[in-house]
Design a protein around this motif. Structure first.
Motif, PDB file in Angstrom:
ATOM      1  N   SER A  84       5.271  48.488  14.200  1.00  0.00           N
ATOM      2  CA  SER A  84       4.362  47.423  14.630  1.00  0.00           C
ATOM      3  C   SER A  84       2.940  47.659  14.120  1.00  0.00           C
ATOM      4  O   SER A  84       2.181  46.718  13.934  1.00  0.00           O
ATOM      5  CB  SER A  84       4.384  47.298  16.154  1.00  0.00           C
ATOM      6  OG  SER A  84       4.060  48.523  16.738  1.00  0.00           O
ATOM      7  N   PHE A  87       2.851  46.170  10.754  1.00  0.00           N
ATOM      8  CA  PHE A  87       2.933  44.723  10.913  1.00  0.00           C
ATOM      9  C   PHE A  87       1.573  44.152  11.303  1.00  0.00           C
ATOM     10  O   PHE A  87       1.092  43.180  10.720  1.00  0.00           O
ATOM     11  CB  PHE A  87       3.982  44.399  11.995  1.00  0.00           C
ATOM     12  CG  PHE A  87       4.287  42.944  12.130  1.00  0.00           C
ATOM     13  CD1 PHE A  87       5.280  42.361  11.362  1.00  0.00           C
ATOM     14  CD2 PHE A  87       3.584  42.147  13.030  1.00  0.00           C
ATOM     15  CE1 PHE A  87       5.570  41.014  11.492  1.00  0.00           C
ATOM     16  CE2 PHE A  87       3.856  40.812  13.155  1.00  0.00           C
ATOM     17  CZ  PHE A  87       4.859  40.238  12.381  1.00  0.00           C
ATOM     18  N   CYS A  88       0.954  44.801  12.283  1.00  0.00           N
ATOM     19  CA  CYS A  88      -0.351  44.320  12.750  1.00  0.00           C
ATOM     20  C   CYS A  88      -1.393  44.397  11.636  1.00  0.00           C
ATOM     21  O   CYS A  88      -2.230  43.521  11.504  1.00  0.00           O
ATOM     22  CB  CYS A  88      -0.820  45.128  13.954  1.00  0.00           C
ATOM     23  SG  CYS A  88       0.135  44.768  15.421  1.00  0.00           S
ATOM     24  N   LEU A  93      -3.407  41.501  13.293  1.00  0.00           N
ATOM     25  CA  LEU A  93      -3.193  41.272  14.720  1.00  0.00           C
ATOM     26  C   LEU A  93      -3.500  42.565  15.456  1.00  0.00           C
ATOM     27  O   LEU A  93      -3.380  43.653  14.886  1.00  0.00           O
ATOM     28  CB  LEU A  93      -1.733  40.907  15.005  1.00  0.00           C
ATOM     29  CG  LEU A  93      -1.202  39.584  14.480  1.00  0.00           C
ATOM     30  CD1 LEU A  93       0.304  39.536  14.676  1.00  0.00           C
ATOM     31  CD2 LEU A  93      -1.848  38.433  15.207  1.00  0.00           C
ATOM     32  N   ARG A  95      -2.261  44.907  18.754  1.00  0.00           N
ATOM     33  CA  ARG A  95      -0.951  45.085  19.386  1.00  0.00           C
ATOM     34  C   ARG A  95      -0.776  44.145  20.560  1.00  0.00           C
ATOM     35  O   ARG A  95       0.308  43.644  20.812  1.00  0.00           O
ATOM     36  CB  ARG A  95      -0.804  46.518  19.888  1.00  0.00           C
ATOM     37  CG  ARG A  95      -1.027  47.468  18.730  1.00  0.00           C
ATOM     38  CD  ARG A  95      -0.258  48.534  18.750  1.00  0.00           C
ATOM     39  NE  ARG A  95       1.061  48.749  19.020  1.00  0.00           N
ATOM     40  CZ  ARG A  95       1.617  49.865  18.569  1.00  0.00           C
ATOM     41  NH1 ARG A  95       0.906  50.690  17.871  1.00  0.00           N
ATOM     42  NH2 ARG A  95       2.867  50.103  18.826  1.00  0.00           N
ATOM     43  N   GLU A  97      -2.045  41.205  20.844  1.00  0.00           N
ATOM     44  CA  GLU A  97      -1.761  39.859  20.326  1.00  0.00           C
ATOM     45  C   GLU A  97      -0.301  39.736  19.918  1.00  0.00           C
ATOM     46  O   GLU A  97       0.341  38.727  20.165  1.00  0.00           O
ATOM     47  CB  GLU A  97      -2.665  39.545  19.125  1.00  0.00           C
ATOM     48  CG  GLU A  97      -4.073  39.151  19.531  1.00  0.00           C
ATOM     49  CD  GLU A  97      -5.017  39.080  18.334  1.00  0.00           C
ATOM     50  OE1 GLU A  97      -6.013  38.376  18.437  1.00  0.00           O
ATOM     51  OE2 GLU A  97      -4.756  39.754  17.316  1.00  0.00           O
ATOM     52  N   LEU A  98       0.194  40.779  19.286  1.00  0.00           N
ATOM     53  CA  LEU A  98       1.592  40.774  18.855  1.00  0.00           C
ATOM     54  C   LEU A  98       2.515  40.617  20.061  1.00  0.00           C
ATOM     55  O   LEU A  98       3.422  39.783  20.074  1.00  0.00           O
ATOM     56  CB  LEU A  98       1.893  42.075  18.122  1.00  0.00           C
ATOM     57  CG  LEU A  98       3.324  42.257  17.625  1.00  0.00           C
ATOM     58  CD1 LEU A  98       3.633  41.279  16.510  1.00  0.00           C
ATOM     59  CD2 LEU A  98       3.546  43.678  17.117  1.00  0.00           C
ATOM     60  N   ARG A  99       2.213  41.421  21.083  1.00  0.00           N
ATOM     61  CA  ARG A  99       3.056  41.364  22.281  1.00  0.00           C
ATOM     62  C   ARG A  99       2.958  39.976  22.928  1.00  0.00           C
ATOM     63  O   ARG A  99       3.940  39.396  23.353  1.00  0.00           O
ATOM     64  CB  ARG A  99       2.582  42.446  23.256  1.00  0.00           C
ATOM     65  CG  ARG A  99       3.719  43.100  23.990  1.00  0.00           C
ATOM     66  CD  ARG A  99       3.267  44.398  24.648  1.00  0.00           C
ATOM     67  NE  ARG A  99       2.950  45.445  23.684  1.00  0.00           N
ATOM     68  CZ  ARG A  99       1.991  46.377  23.890  1.00  0.00           C
ATOM     69  NH1 ARG A  99       1.272  46.364  24.988  1.00  0.00           N
ATOM     70  NH2 ARG A  99       1.769  47.301  22.992  1.00  0.00           N
ATOM     71  N   ARG A 101       2.301  37.185  21.517  1.00  0.00           N
ATOM     72  CA  ARG A 101       2.981  36.176  20.702  1.00  0.00           C
ATOM     73  C   ARG A 101       4.481  36.128  21.045  1.00  0.00           C
ATOM     74  O   ARG A 101       5.061  35.065  21.192  1.00  0.00           O
ATOM     75  CB  ARG A 101       2.783  36.549  19.231  1.00  0.00           C
ATOM     76  CG  ARG A 101       3.054  35.455  18.266  1.00  0.00           C
ATOM     77  CD  ARG A 101       2.050  34.329  18.362  1.00  0.00           C
ATOM     78  NE  ARG A 101       2.657  33.138  17.754  1.00  0.00           N
ATOM     79  CZ  ARG A 101       3.216  32.159  18.438  1.00  0.00           C
ATOM     80  NH1 ARG A 101       3.177  32.160  19.756  1.00  0.00           N
ATOM     81  NH2 ARG A 101       3.788  31.136  17.828  1.00  0.00           N
TER      82      ARG A 101
END
Lengths: 605, 424
Positions: A84, A87-88, A93, A95, A97-99, A101
């Motif tokens: 992740s 990815f971020c 992003l 973390r 924000e990722l979560r 989303r």
């Protein structure tokens, strides 16, 4: 008699069950093919979005085109644990924000699907897309979906072009043929909406094979079942982009509109609505935020004034009145009427004009008298009944100019204006009787009459053509077919004899050569015919209006200009109209001082 | 005499148990078809099909109870009245109905929809049974036979108007009942032949082969049978007729229909011809079932039926879930239960002393059989795709209630079989 039939039933039931189990045994136990297919999870449908048609101006200059846009999509069931942090980094992003989303996606109960692609991030920038492209295989379950969004070569013409955005829930409901799917783009106003069918093209579908890890292994059966997307058709508009840009420059900081038409074809050369907005604001990532700003702006930039603003016609209407009266033979061009200002107020130094003089001097008394003669022609003894007959006749003529009805331009949301009919007055007076003395203010373009700027430009074109018009339109060619839609190739004749128009043309020339238009609208080397109008707008300052066409013979441009709260028509509107005509006919500005005057915008001083 | 409403002693509990087993398995499967391991759903969640199906099941229990309490004479006495009412409703559906999935087969009561065509099956069964059971009815009488066909034709036609072809076709299963009650098998044989010929014409691209095959059969029949002139002429005329039919079907299919329509029909017969278009459902359905293997993947462990690969997976293609999660063994159990139910209904039918109840029982058997055979047949690619539910398994209230009513009226009538005079 029916011996043994019971047994037939029993045997059939058992045999069918046996056949099913045998077939199932083959499919489930003996044949491994299906298990393999299921494991490979086989076939992924990839939607290929079509290119929306381009929009060009009359000289082939590009106005609207497409730019690629990349969405990051996710298929939840294919997502495996992934790095992740990487990815971020790629997608900028945090973390959290990722979560968040992921949580948001799950919260959408109805739309959530584990197998269908869902949009994870919208409209990646080109850099993000490039960076993510080769690393995407580290993140199983994530895919890039490419499609295009609109882009504009200039900040002009926003209201005429309209905009494109995601199809709304209501629109999806009203789509019985299921052409659109959630997330598709659709034209929402302007040309984009009116010509949606021509512009949108057709989606394509590609079938891709995927292996257990969700990685694509090429097309299914060599693309035998794929359908290619079909691009939309390009539109050639009648807009002259240079003239349009010039018009927008002149209208900067003003409220109002400019409509310029080529009389011989009804093609709209420019359609300016002020204030406007930059169409590039309503594309791409910032659509929602910008749309909110623009739609709540107190200056109403989304209000398409040329089609939607309804004004009283003012003095310009006197030309239509003159021709109606001539047609009904209640006056002749030589008829003189004494300007008796006890009947109705008037202005300027004139006392006893003939028809041409009355138009040039905008004599209220003359047209009051002319309309009274028209309404009360003595066709019935009862003055009320007589007025009804007269008004009906008057309506017939006025409507034939295109007033009081939607003209049918190829844009949505056109307003019809208002031309009062006997039925209208019956309602207004609660079915009590009415006669000329109740309705006379329509004579000088005040009272109940309402027109929109487009109708006024069309009126100028009608006079320029000496009696007919083509419905004004913006698109002159669709795809390779260089013809407009069929309604725009038909001539519409007025109920007025062509000869009577010559009187109007004479008078309009006189307005510009020696009347109210002589200071701002007169051009050298070309005979301009025009008429000023000043629309009362108490308690605010009057609206400035001017219609014109030029040259007098074989006219190439007819125009209407409205400038709100700018005072007399002879100043602001006449200046702008003459600058536009000059720009179109001579491709240059020859009177810099007039342009400076317009740009300064201090018309009331 | 015992009170009419208390029939628990004389009720056929075997059939009730079979019913309950099927309904409960059906419910679990509806849950399996929508289950998503990420979403932590409960089987009782009312926003899921499984939660709503449980409500439908509860309502079914009430309906079943009501049916056993109502006087048994009620069903026969009012059979024609119901029949009239349902015809009126079916006529009105296209007008007052609401649209669900492209066809207007539903009537709304508030936010709640009912499919009248589902109930038409049961009511038509009662009306036919009453007619066949009436004094003076003789199957050999052509007028009586014509009347029977009109009675199934009316609701069938009206349902066809709602474009619900599947449910309309269910009404053809009554012809089997007529056969049991004495109709000559001639019609059935002709019908079967016609369907076979039609399908063969579609499957075999060049009709010449069919003509040759018919010629061979004709020759064999002539050579092996008695060599009488009359017989030979009859056989030849028959063979020529069949050839003529083949030619005309071939002409219609290949010359009148457009290519895409031809494909649609071919895919109907042979889904492999178009695996991503019209055959998509069946291909995906077979993949799902086939991946189940012998033992299956286990309850809620299916992957193919979870992810919308199979369309209409809670309704018409529900059998995929069984095939995938419970494998061949699971299929065996479900198919075994259905066959047991069907045989039990025949058993009940044959022990009736009156013709009304027997005819009705056969109607129930034939309706269940039609649904069972067509639905599972299409999911495993043995039958063209016709959208009709699998009894007790497919999600949906109207179908479940209609099957419950069908079955429990039979149970009720059977429980009172000792009280009726013999009228056969």
């Amino acid at each position: 008699m029916n011996e043994g039939r019971k047994e037939i039933f029993q045997i059939v039931f058992v045999v069918v069950g046996f056949i099913f189990l045998t077939k199932l045994f083959f499919v489930q136990v003996i044949d491994d093919r299906y298990a393999e297919l299921a494991n490979s999870n086989s076939i992924l449908r990839v939607v290929e979005y079509p290119f929306r048609g381009l929009i060009k101006d009359r000289n082939g200059k590009l106005i609207v085109y497409n730019t690629p846009e990349y969405d990051l999509q996710v298929i939840m069931k294919d997502v495996r644990s992934f790095d992740s942090t990487a990815f971020c980094n790629i997608f900028h992003l945090t973390r959290q924000e990722l979560r968040k989303r992921f949580k948001e996606l799950k919260a959408k109960k109805k739309e959530y699907s584990a197998v269908k692609p869902m949009r994870f991030l919208e409209q990646l920038s080109a850099e993000d897309w490039a960076r993510s492209e080769d690393r995407l295989d580290e993140f199983p379950g994530f895919y890039i979906q490419a499609r295009t969004t609109r882009a504009y070569t200039t900040p002009a013409l926003a209201n005429a072009l309209g905009y494109v955005s995601e199809v709304s829930k209501e629109q999806l409901k009203q789509d019985p043929a299921h052409i659109y799917k959630q997330g598709d783009y659709i034209g929402q106003s302007g040309i984009e909406s009116f010509y949606e069918e021509q512009l949108r093209g057709k989606r394509g579908i590609r079938f891709r094979l995927r292996d257990v890890k969700g990685i694509e292994k090429g097309s299914f059966k060599n693309g035998e079942y794929d359908t290619l997307s079909v691009p939309g058709q390009d539109l050639t508009t009648s807009i002259d982009l240079d003239l349009q840009l010039y018009g927008e420059k002149l209208m900067k900081g003003k409220a109002g509109s400019i409509v310029a038409i080529e009389p011989a074809s009804g093609e709209i050369l420019s359609l300016v609505s002020g204030p406007s907005y930059d169409p590039n604001l309503l594309t791409g990532k910032n659509y929602s935020a910008n749309f909110k700003l623009i739609s709540t702006d107190t200056l109403k930039p989304l209000f398409n004034r040329p089609l939607m603003a309804q004004y009283r016609p003012g003095s310009i209407f006197k030309i239509a009145q003159a021709m109606t009266a001539l047609q009904e033979k209640v006056i002749s061009p030589e008829t003189r009427i004494v300007c008796d200002r006890t009947i109705i107020g008037c202005h300027g130094p004139h006392t006893n004009e003939d028809l041409r003089g009355a138009i040039a001097n905008s004599c209220n008394v003359y047209f009051y008298t002319a309309l009274r003669r028209m309404i009360n022609q003595g066709k019935a003894n009862d003055p009320f009944a007589d007025a009804r007959i007269g008004l009906n006749e008057w309506d017939r003529h006025i409507h034939s100019f295109g007033f009081g009805n939607k003209l049918g331009i190829d844009l949505p949301n056109e307003k019809s204006g208002l031309i009062p009919t006997p039925a209208y007055y019956d309602k207004a007076y609660n079915n009590r009787p009415w006669k000329f003395s109740n309705i006379y203010s329509i004579a000088i373009g005040e009272g109940e009459n309402l027109v929109v700027p487009l109708q006024m430009a069309n009126f100028a074109a009608t006079v320029a053509n000496r009696g007919f018009y083509y419905i004004p339109h913006l698109v002159k060619g669709i795809g390779k077919d260089l013809k407009p839609l069929s309604p725009y190739t038909e001539r519409h004749y007025t109920t007025i004899d062509s000869a009577n128009f010559n009187i109007a043309v004479d008078a309009m020339q006189q307005v510009v050569d020696a009347g109210t238009g002589q200071w701002f609208a007169h051009l050298s080397d070309v005979v301009v015919c025009g008429k000023t109008g000043t629309v009362q707008n108490e308690p605010l300052p009057d609206h400035s209006v001017f219609i014109a066409f030029a040259p007098r013979d074989k006219p190439q441009i007819a125009i209407s200009v409205y400038v709100e709260n700018a005072g007399q028509g002879a100043r602001a509107a006449a200046s702008i109209a003459s600058l536009m005509i000059e720009r179109y006919l001579f491709k240059q500005t020859r009177r810099q001082y007039i342009e400076d005057y317009v740009l300064a915008g201090k018309f009331l001083d | 005499m015992k009170r009419d409403s208390d029939i628990s002693g004389s009720m056929d509990w075997t059939i009730v148990m079979l019913y309950m087993a099927l309904v409960i398995l059906g419910w679990l499967n509806v849950f399996a078809a929508v289950y998503d391991e990420h979403a932590k759903q409960s089987i009782f969640d009312l926003s899921l099909n499984s939660g709503r199906q449980l409500l439908f099941i509860a309502a079914s229990a009430l309906i079943a109870l009501a049916i056993t309490i109502i006087d048994m004479r009620f069903y026969e006495t009012f059979a024609y009245v119901f029949y009239g009412i349902i015809l009126v409703i079916l006529v009105m559906v296209p007008v007052i109905g609401k649209e669900v999935g492209g066809n207007k087969a539903w009537i709304g009561i508030g936010s709640f929809g009912l499919q009248p065509s589902e109930f038409a099956k049961c009511i038509t069964a009662l009306a036919l049974a009453k007619y066949i059971g009436s004094v003076g009815f003789r199957m050999e009488n052509l007028r009586n036979q014509a009347m029977l066909f009109i009675m199934i034709g009316l609701p069938m036609g009206l349902i066809l108007l709602q474009k619900d072809t599947g449910t309309a076709l269910v009404f053809t299963s009554f012809i089997l009942v007529f056969f049991r009650e004495g109709m000559s098998p001639f019609l059935l044989i002709v019908g079967l032949c016609a369907i076979t010929i039609f399908i063969l014409t579609l499957l075999i691209p060049n009709p010449i082969y069919l003509h040759i095959a018919i010629g061979v059969v004709l020759l064999v029949l002539i050579v092996t049978g008695k060599k009488k002139i009359r017989r030979i002429i009859l056989l030849t005329v028959g063979a020529l007729l069949i050839s003529g039919v083949i030619e005309s079907v071939d002409y219609v299919v290949h010359d009148v229909l457009k290519p895409h329509q031809q494909n649609r029909i071919k895919a109907l017969i042979n889904p492999d011809a178009d695996p991503l278009g019209f055959g998509w459902n069946v291909t995906q359905s077979k993949i799902a079932i086939g991946s189940g293997g012998f033992w299956g993947k286990g309850f809620l462990k299916g992957t193919q039926t979870k992810f919308d690969f199979v369309p209409a997976q809670s309704t018409d293609f529900i059998f995929c879930t069984i095939g995938e999660e419970h494998g061949w063994i699971g299929s065996l159990i479900v198919i075994g239960l259905f066959i047991a139910l069907l045989l039990r209904i025949i058993f009940l039918a044959e022990r009736q002393k009156n013709r009304f109840t027997r005819t009705y029982a056969y109607s129930v058997a034939c309706i269940f059989f039609f649904h069972f055979a067509v639905n599972i047949g299409m999911t495993i690619g043995l039958f063209p795709v016709i959208g009709i539910p699998l009894p007790f398994f497919s999600y949906g209230g109207s179908a479940l209630w209609s099957f419950t009513i069908l079955l429990f009226i039979l149970i009720k009538l059977d429980a009172h079989r000792g009280q009726v005079l013999q009228r056969i």
